[in-house]
Design a protein around this motif. Structure first.
Motif, PDB file in Angstrom:
ATOM      1  N   ALA A 192       0.903  -1.004  -0.014  1.00  0.00           N
ATOM      2  CA  ALA A 192       0.247   0.067  -0.353  1.00  0.00           C
ATOM      3  C   ALA A 192       0.820   1.007   0.080  1.00  0.00           C
ATOM      4  O   ALA A 192       2.211   0.976   0.222  1.00  0.00           O
ATOM      5  CB  ALA A 192      -1.300   0.552   1.781  1.00  0.00           C
ATOM      6  N   PRO A 193       0.312   2.463  -0.116  1.00  0.00           N
ATOM      7  CA  PRO A 193       0.912   3.787  -0.141  1.00  0.00           C
ATOM      8  C   PRO A 193       1.674   4.343   0.743  1.00  0.00           C
ATOM      9  O   PRO A 193       0.873   4.258   2.225  1.00  0.00           O
ATOM     10  CB  PRO A 193       0.357   5.050  -0.606  1.00  0.00           C
ATOM     11  CG  PRO A 193      -0.848   3.587  -0.415  1.00  0.00           C
ATOM     12  CD  PRO A 193      -0.848   2.680  -1.186  1.00  0.00           C
ATOM     13  N   VAL A 226      -6.076   4.971  13.874  1.00  0.00           N
ATOM     14  CA  VAL A 226      -6.603   3.404  13.052  1.00  0.00           C
ATOM     15  C   VAL A 226      -6.946   4.455  11.893  1.00  0.00           C
ATOM     16  O   VAL A 226      -7.181   3.661  10.504  1.00  0.00           O
ATOM     17  CB  VAL A 226      -8.056   3.416  14.113  1.00  0.00           C
ATOM     18  CG1 VAL A 226      -8.200   2.248  13.094  1.00  0.00           C
ATOM     19  CG2 VAL A 226      -7.674   3.131  14.864  1.00  0.00           C
ATOM     20  N   VAL A 227      -7.671   5.511  11.638  1.00  0.00           N
ATOM     21  CA  VAL A 227      -8.047   5.995  10.378  1.00  0.00           C
ATOM     22  C   VAL A 227      -6.605   6.128   9.532  1.00  0.00           C
ATOM     23  O   VAL A 227      -7.061   5.238   8.544  1.00  0.00           O
ATOM     24  CB  VAL A 227      -8.766   7.720  10.450  1.00  0.00           C
ATOM     25  CG1 VAL A 227      -8.870   8.551   9.116  1.00  0.00           C
ATOM     26  CG2 VAL A 227     -10.084   7.838  11.636  1.00  0.00           C
ATOM     27  N   VAL A 228      -5.767   5.991   9.974  1.00  0.00           N
ATOM     28  CA  VAL A 228      -4.629   6.677   8.944  1.00  0.00           C
ATOM     29  C   VAL A 228      -4.109   4.916   8.521  1.00  0.00           C
ATOM     30  O   VAL A 228      -4.237   4.940   6.821  1.00  0.00           O
ATOM     31  CB  VAL A 228      -3.270   6.699   9.646  1.00  0.00           C
ATOM     32  CG1 VAL A 228      -1.944   6.964   9.132  1.00  0.00           C
ATOM     33  CG2 VAL A 228      -3.448   8.928  10.158  1.00  0.00           C
ATOM     34  N   THR A 283      -4.452   3.909   4.720  1.00  0.00           N
ATOM     35  CA  THR A 283      -4.209   3.120   3.738  1.00  0.00           C
ATOM     36  C   THR A 283      -3.932   1.519   3.481  1.00  0.00           C
ATOM     37  O   THR A 283      -3.634   1.636   2.044  1.00  0.00           O
ATOM     38  CB  THR A 283      -2.757   3.094   4.585  1.00  0.00           C
ATOM     39  OG1 THR A 283      -1.824   4.612   4.702  1.00  0.00           O
ATOM     40  CG2 THR A 283      -1.470   2.509   3.674  1.00  0.00           C
ATOM     41  N   LEU A 284      -4.645   1.218   4.251  1.00  0.00           N
ATOM     42  CA  LEU A 284      -4.772  -0.397   3.600  1.00  0.00           C
ATOM     43  C   LEU A 284      -6.158  -0.478   2.381  1.00  0.00           C
ATOM     44  O   LEU A 284      -6.440  -1.235   1.215  1.00  0.00           O
ATOM     45  CB  LEU A 284      -5.355  -1.063   5.190  1.00  0.00           C
ATOM     46  CG  LEU A 284      -4.441  -1.575   5.921  1.00  0.00           C
ATOM     47  CD1 LEU A 284      -4.913  -1.929   6.812  1.00  0.00           C
ATOM     48  CD2 LEU A 284      -2.757  -2.176   5.165  1.00  0.00           C
ATOM     49  N   LYS A 289      -5.669 -10.330  -1.108  1.00  0.00           N
ATOM     50  CA  LYS A 289      -6.057 -10.934   0.306  1.00  0.00           C
ATOM     51  C   LYS A 289      -4.690 -10.747   1.407  1.00  0.00           C
ATOM     52  O   LYS A 289      -3.777 -11.031   0.569  1.00  0.00           O
ATOM     53  CB  LYS A 289      -6.221 -13.055  -0.672  1.00  0.00           C
ATOM     54  CG  LYS A 289      -7.181 -13.011   0.392  1.00  0.00           C
ATOM     55  CD  LYS A 289      -6.823 -14.825   0.178  1.00  0.00           C
ATOM     56  CE  LYS A 289      -7.607 -15.624   0.859  1.00  0.00           C
ATOM     57  NZ  LYS A 289      -7.137 -15.426   2.708  1.00  0.00           N
ATOM     58  N   LEU A 290      -5.464 -10.485   2.044  1.00  0.00           N
ATOM     59  CA  LEU A 290      -5.019  -9.828   3.083  1.00  0.00           C
ATOM     60  C   LEU A 290      -4.894 -11.035   3.747  1.00  0.00           C
ATOM     61  O   LEU A 290      -5.584 -11.720   4.457  1.00  0.00           O
ATOM     62  CB  LEU A 290      -5.434  -8.696   4.119  1.00  0.00           C
ATOM     63  CG  LEU A 290      -5.030  -7.210   3.868  1.00  0.00           C
ATOM     64  CD1 LEU A 290      -5.718  -6.322   4.841  1.00  0.00           C
ATOM     65  CD2 LEU A 290      -3.565  -7.135   2.750  1.00  0.00           C
TER      66      LEU A 290
END
Lengths: 185, 429
Positions: B217-218, B266-268, B272-273, B280-281
């Motif tokens: 992810a970025p 949590v927002v960050v 990002t995700l 698929k994580l």
């Protein structure tokens, strides 16, 4: 050119971009492509993207995975998400990212030996992610050259898994990573 | 410069695989020991507010054993990547391990047996390991040619390190000398600075590299990471001082800011995700999500407690949510992925190329571990909340089963290094 697209859609009574939220735009390029002689809708895409602030999102719908648009939007400082099927086409959500520092957005260009990505100045792990993103964005990539300021040791297993071979060489303070398709894969 | 020459340059920044691997394997052993100690202490956990005994030992097996070993190993592996400067001496990094692991074993053993002299000796050895870690990290930061988003978080963690190691030594000495005016108030401040200051800053800083790397992810946006750091530092400073000196006008705003920082974190992470490449994580991201939920619950409960809300066994529940729910879940998530990731850089497949990290990781033990961890978290949490000892003990037993599965996973991954360690090549062709 972009204005031309807008006018074209004005004539046809459809807006090319629909504001889904203040910082989000929806652009369905399929009607543009359906108009004979109009050519690729890259200018319309860039026109929609350039007005978006940092964090703004462009929801792009196309009849295929639009690799050239991905690259163009990458160069504009956007990150693209996964390609998802939608209404018989594909949807990709692009988000305008903040530049961490001057020059901290990947620069993209094409040379005689294929596409080049300048990833110098990006903080880890952005160089690794950008290289993989560029490889996924192009449906038929044969070669890619990445300019880096550190060797991407964590990238190699991902490259091997995707069927790429690589050579790395030093050039001043930079590392030049040359990727080619693994013929034996 | 040719490929191999370049590689030698790059490899020179990295330590041998054995150095971080040693820390990670020790973390998995301490993990099993922590659940075992918790099972033995089940009867005392719900009413625990501090003081020597098996509960304190279990707590420090989790924090100093699992979290610190994971943090040291990750720092020695990641800092050269982030700062583009070498750690320096592999021998000193190894010395940090040989101080930390025996020091934690001595300290927690002495805590379990309520041995004041043993705690002083264990705290001294463990403190020396942290001092060496701080020295190596500071030297690496000083050599860094350019700033990186992770570096301010590491600096904040080092300040917090001093802020919890010194009180930790004082608490150990106080067991013998009895010189502290309010032992419990300092213990609470020590816990806040260690959990939220040191480990919290490392979670945010190393997470900013590792989570995007694992999910492809970025990078996390700098415009959100800066206020996150400011919020974290302000919250830890205000709440720790407020708790230490019983100053509610300082503690309450501190925890409110902490709740905001936790929400921002949590927002960050989730933003990002959301733009990741890897569709698929793995199981590790289930643990990341568990850790996020536990963090928010812990800080919200902490706010209620400092505001004076009458919550039975609130302190024990707060400690459980913070240490096991948030920090342990996050550290285990990272270990699930970083172990095969590290191994993949040091082994080659049949074609002489580095294998994908996921191919080195047996999946079954990870599934067992993740499931057991979540069940154990809920079981012990409910046991503490409802004051049901058998539930705490059963939860600890399930947690120990998960820890055993994780040890199996770690040994299986590390075996690849033993079997296939060959120098990495700069060319994959």
């Amino acid at each position: 050119m972009a204005g031309g697209w807008t006018r074209l859609f004005g004539i046809r009574g459809r807006a090319p971009a629909v504001a889904a939220a203040p910082d989000e735009r929806l652009l369905d390029v399929r009607p543009i492509l359906a108009v004979e002689g109009c050519g690729p809708p890259l200018a319309a895409v860039l026109d929609a993207a350039r007005g978006l602030p940092v964090g703004g999102r462009l929801r792009l719908i196309a009849p295929f995975d639009p690799a050239p648009m991905r690259r163009a939007l990458l160069a504009e400082g956007f990150q693209g998400g996964p390609t998802e099927p939608r209404d018989g086409g594909f949807e990709i959500l692009f988000t305008r990212m903040e530049a961490a520092s001057p020059g901290a957005v990947a620069r993209v260009w094409r040379d005689d030996d294929g596409a080049h990505l300048d990833l110098r100045g990006l903080a880890a792990p952005a160089p690794m992610v950008e290289i993989l993103r560029a490889l996924e964005a192009d449906p038929q990539p044969e070669a890619l050259t990445a300019w880096l300021d550190r060797e991407p040791l964590h990238l190699y297993p991902e490259l091997a898994a995707r069927g790429w071979t690589w050579n790395v060489a030093g050039m001043g303070d930079s590392f030049v990573l040359r990727l080619t398709r693994d013929a034996s894969a | 410069m040719t490929g191999p020459a370049v590689l030698a340059n790059a490899k020179g920044r990295l330590l041998p695989a054995a150095t971080p691997l040693r820390f990670f394997l020790a973390a998995t052993v301490f993990h099993l020991a922590a659940w075992g100690a918790l099972g033995l202490a089940a009867g005392d956990v719900a009413d625990f507010v501090g003081g020597p005994g098996p509960t304190l030992a279990a707590l420090h097996l989790a924090t100093l054993g699992v979290l610190s070993c994971a943090a040291f190993g990750a720092a020695f592996q990641l800092l050269p990547v982030a700062t583009r400067a070498p750690i320096g001496s592999a021998a000193l990094a190894d010395l940090a391990f040989w101080l930390l692991a025996p020091g934690v074993a001595l300290l927690t053993g002495a805590m379990a047996l309520s041995s004041a002299d043993g705690m002083i000796a264990g705290a001294a050895v463990t403190g020396a390991a942290f001092a060496l870690f701080a020295g190596l990290t500071l030297r690496n930061l000083a050599r860094a040619p350019s700033a990186d988003a992770v570096m301010p978080f590491v600096r904040a963690a080092l300040v917090a390190l001093a802020g919890f190691v010194v009180p930790g030594l004082a608490l150990a000495l106080d067991g013998r000398l009895g010189f502290l005016a309010d032992h419990m108030a300092l213990a609470r401040a020590h816990m806040i600075v260690a959990a939220f200051g040191f480990f919290g800053a490392l979670v945010a800083g190393f997470g900013a590299i590792l989570l995007p790397m694992f999910a492809l992810a970025p990078n996390m946006p700098a415009r959100l990471m800066r206020p996150l750091l400011v919020g974290l530092v302000a919250a830890v400073a205000a709440s720790a001082v407020g708790v230490a000196f019983d100053a509610l006008p300082l503690a309450i705003p501190g925890v409110v800011v902490g709740l905001g920082a936790a929400g921002l974190y949590v927002v960050v992470v989730e933003r990002t995700l959301a733009t990741r490449l890897r569709r698929k994580l793995g199981e590790e991201f289930a643990l990341v999500r568990v850790s996020e939920a536990a963090l928010l619950l812990a800080v919200a409960l902490g706010l209620a407690l400092v505001a004076g809300a009458p919550i039975p066994r609130g302190e024990a529940l707060f400690g459980w949510l913070t240490v096991a729910g948030w920090l342990l879940s996050f550290a285990l998530a990272i270990l699930q992925r970083i172990l095969p990731f590290l191994t993949s850089m040091h082994v080659r497949d049949a074609r002489g190329r580095p294998p994908l990290a996921s191919t080195l990781a047996p999946r079954l033990p990870l599934v067992i571990h993740t499931a057991c961890h979540v069940v154990a978290l809920c079981g012990v949490g409910l046991g503490v909340a409802l004051d049901v000892v058998w539930l705490v003990r059963a939860g600890a037993l399930v947690g120990a089963c998960g820890a055993a599965a994780f040890l199996w996973f770690a040994i299986a991954v590390a075996a690849h290094v033993r079997a296939g360690a060959r120098p990495a090549k700069g060319s994959g062709s």
